[in-house]
Design a protein around this motif. Structure first.
Motif, PDB file in Angstrom:
ATOM      1  N   ALA A 129      14.695  -7.765   4.681  1.00 45.36           N
ATOM      2  CA  ALA A 129      14.570  -7.118   5.681  1.00 45.36           C
ATOM      3  C   ALA A 129      14.105  -7.940   7.002  1.00 45.36           C
ATOM      4  CB  ALA A 129      13.488  -6.078   5.280  1.00 45.36           C
ATOM      5  N   HIS A 130      14.464  -9.205   6.906  1.00 47.27           N
ATOM      6  CA  HIS A 130      14.678  -9.687   8.354  1.00 47.27           C
ATOM      7  C   HIS A 130      15.436  -9.285   9.168  1.00 47.27           C
ATOM      8  CE1 HIS A 130      12.311 -13.664   6.794  1.00 47.27           C
ATOM      9  NE2 HIS A 130      11.479 -12.640   7.094  1.00 47.27           N
ATOM     10  N   PRO A 131      15.306  -9.567  10.812  1.00 43.54           N
ATOM     11  CA  PRO A 131      15.959  -8.931  11.675  1.00 43.54           C
ATOM     12  C   PRO A 131      17.522  -9.200  11.738  1.00 43.54           C
ATOM     13  CG  PRO A 131      14.044  -9.941  12.582  1.00 43.54           C
ATOM     14  CD  PRO A 131      13.915 -10.363  11.354  1.00 43.54           C
ATOM     15  N   ASP A 159       8.514  -2.077  -0.405  1.00 43.37           N
ATOM     16  CA  ASP A 159       6.896  -1.811  -0.176  1.00 43.37           C
ATOM     17  C   ASP A 159       6.272  -2.786   0.656  1.00 43.37           C
ATOM     18  OD1 ASP A 159       7.152   0.173  -2.243  1.00 43.37           O
ATOM     19  OD2 ASP A 159       6.534  -0.990  -3.810  1.00 43.37           O
ATOM     20  N   TYR A 160       6.754  -4.010   0.913  1.00 45.25           N
ATOM     21  CA  TYR A 160       6.114  -5.086   1.605  1.00 45.25           C
ATOM     22  C   TYR A 160       6.325  -4.608   3.051  1.00 45.25           C
ATOM     23  CZ  TYR A 160       5.201  -9.267   4.266  1.00 45.25           C
ATOM     24  OH  TYR A 160       4.993 -10.163   5.173  1.00 45.25           O
ATOM     25  N   TRP A 161       7.418  -4.268   3.714  1.00 42.05           N
ATOM     26  CA  TRP A 161       7.714  -3.914   4.975  1.00 42.05           C
ATOM     27  C   TRP A 161       7.330  -2.364   5.325  1.00 42.05           C
ATOM     28  CZ3 TRP A 161       8.710  -7.796   7.993  1.00 42.05           C
ATOM     29  CH2 TRP A 161       9.464  -8.987   7.224  1.00 42.05           C
ATOM     30  N   TRP A 162       7.204  -1.597   4.609  1.00 42.00           N
ATOM     31  CA  TRP A 162       6.801  -0.180   4.647  1.00 42.00           C
ATOM     32  C   TRP A 162       5.123  -0.201   4.724  1.00 42.00           C
ATOM     33  CZ3 TRP A 162       9.670   3.684   5.668  1.00 42.00           C
ATOM     34  CH2 TRP A 162       9.174   5.079   5.565  1.00 42.00           C
ATOM     35  N   ASN A 163       4.368  -1.140   4.153  1.00 41.88           N
ATOM     36  CA  ASN A 163       3.020  -1.090   4.002  1.00 41.88           C
ATOM     37  C   ASN A 163       2.528  -1.549   5.428  1.00 41.88           C
ATOM     38  OD1 ASN A 163       0.267  -1.974   3.887  1.00 41.88           O
ATOM     39  ND2 ASN A 163       0.676  -3.383   2.081  1.00 41.88           N
ATOM     40  N   PRO A 164       1.676  -0.370   6.337  1.00 47.06           N
ATOM     41  CA  PRO A 164       1.171  -0.537   7.416  1.00 47.06           C
ATOM     42  C   PRO A 164       0.406  -1.916   7.905  1.00 47.06           C
ATOM     43  CG  PRO A 164       0.010   1.183   6.403  1.00 47.06           C
ATOM     44  CD  PRO A 164       1.238   0.654   5.618  1.00 47.06           C
ATOM     45  N   SER A 169      -0.787  -8.904   8.955  1.00 43.56           N
ATOM     46  CA  SER A 169      -0.938 -10.125   8.387  1.00 43.56           C
ATOM     47  C   SER A 169       0.256 -11.108   8.246  1.00 43.56           C
ATOM     48  CB  SER A 169      -1.275  -9.605   6.616  1.00 43.56           C
ATOM     49  OG  SER A 169       0.019  -8.946   6.372  1.00 43.56           O
ATOM     50  N   ILE A 170       1.441 -10.672   8.900  1.00 42.84           N
ATOM     51  CA  ILE A 170       2.552 -11.484   8.827  1.00 42.84           C
ATOM     52  C   ILE A 170       2.479 -12.667   9.715  1.00 42.84           C
ATOM     53  CG2 ILE A 170       4.100 -10.149  10.412  1.00 42.84           C
ATOM     54  CD1 ILE A 170       6.230 -10.542   8.596  1.00 42.84           C
ATOM     55  N   ALA A 178       8.202  -7.082  11.496  1.00 44.44           N
ATOM     56  CA  ALA A 178       7.652  -6.053  10.708  1.00 44.44           C
ATOM     57  C   ALA A 178       7.981  -4.663  11.318  1.00 44.44           C
ATOM     58  CB  ALA A 178       6.223  -6.304  10.512  1.00 44.44           C
ATOM     59  N   VAL A 179       7.549  -4.669  12.878  1.00 42.57           N
ATOM     60  CA  VAL A 179       7.648  -3.414  13.352  1.00 42.57           C
ATOM     61  C   VAL A 179       9.330  -3.148  13.183  1.00 42.57           C
ATOM     62  CG1 VAL A 179       7.729  -2.470  15.727  1.00 42.57           C
ATOM     63  CG2 VAL A 179       6.106  -3.659  14.820  1.00 42.57           C
TER      64      VAL A 179
END
Length: 303
Positions: A129-131, A159-164, A169-170, A178-179
């Motif tokens: 899920a990178h840009p 799950d990683y990118w969905w995690n708020p 932390s990135i 992430a956004v």
């Protein structure tokens, strides 16, 4: 020196100086009764430090000279795999869209060149899920561009990118990643199927866990009878240092040591089995084969 938000954005600032988008090669492969094509999403413009910072500079210089690669600016192709088996029309990743770099986001035009429109795509499968792989998901109305498609993403990546907590932390340089990923994932929440390592997600399409570039990065084995190919996404990110020195950590990977392990596993297998590889940022359409170079490294042979 580690990647910073400033160094990354400085690389983006170079992009408008390139003028018109280049003509990027397309590659084709018959895979039994199915076909595999790459369609271009243009190219990126990145500071060399984005990849090269962790690498030993003296040895690196020799490799870059051999491949005529600038240590300061990289312009990798973006090649999306398109798989058609007579029933399914499958796109692996969706490119950058209009909001990442002016040199990328051309997948709709590239699909048109092979006689397809976004509504012809039946399935979209994400490597990660990178840009440059997911930001092309939305159209100008913030609706899914490939509106007839069923979407697939590995459960760990989702799950990683969905995690708020990920945006915190990135790291500052990748916070926008992430956004942007979360916004696009929200748009397909009701139309996505999550899968695990080793799962056959469509007939002839099996997932292969290759973490490191991102925590849940996936490659995919495509197989029709005795014919096979591997779509590796960004697990093998270039045709120079990733092949010559797969043991070197890259600044583009979120977990360098884990990415090295995945990269070496893929290169070993590709060289041993003599099957085609499709890499998102590999040159000349992104399709070719892997051979050992006589030492501990490898070479990329274009299709």
């Amino acid at each position: 020196m580690t990647l910073t938000r400033r160094s990354f954005l400085n690389g983006l600032a170079l992009a408008p100086t390139l003028g018109a988008l280049p003509s990027v090669a397309r590659a084709d492969l018959n895979l039994g009764t199915a076909s595999l094509t790459t369609v271009s999403d243009g190219q990126l413009v990145l500071p060399g430090s984005f990849i090269f910072d962790p690498m030993p500079k003296s040895d690196l210089s020799k490799i870059l000279t051999e491949f005529a690669v600038s240590p300061d600016r990289l312009t990798p192709e973006c090649n999306l795999a398109l798989y058609r088996d007579g029933q399914n029309t499958v796109l692996f990743d969706v490119g950058s869209g209009p909001d990442f770099m002016p040199t990328a986001g051309t997948v709709v035009d590239s699909l048109a060149a092979v006689g397809l429109a976004p509504d012809d795509i039946t399935h979209v499968i994400f490597t990660h899920a990178h840009p440059d792989h997911i930001w092309g998901l939305l159209d100008e109305f913030d609706e899914p561009l490939f509106y007839n498609a069923t979407y697939f993403m590995g459960r760990k990546e989702w799950d990683y990118w969905w995690n708020p907590e990920t945006v915190q932390s990135i790291g500052e340089a990748r916070a926008a990643f992430a956004v942007g990923a979360k916004r696009r994932m929200m748009a397909i929440e009701g139309a996505v199927e999550l899968f695990e390592d080793g799962q056959e997600i469509l007939p002839g399409v099996a997932a292969l866990s290759t973490p490191g570039h991102t925590p849940g990065h996936m490659a995919f084995e495509l197989r029709q009878g005795n014919n096979a190919a591997l779509i590796v996404g960004d697990a093998i990110g270039n045709h120079h240092v990733a092949f010559r020195r797969p043991d070197w950590q890259s600044g583009s990977d979120q977990d360098g040591p884990l990415a090295v392990k995945s990269r070496k596993m893929l290169l070993d297998r590709l060289a041993a089995e003599h099957i085609p590889v499709i890499g998102f940022h590999l040159p000349d359409g992104g399709m070719g084969r892997v051979a050992r170079d006589g030492s501990s490294g490898y070479q990329f042979i274009t299709a």
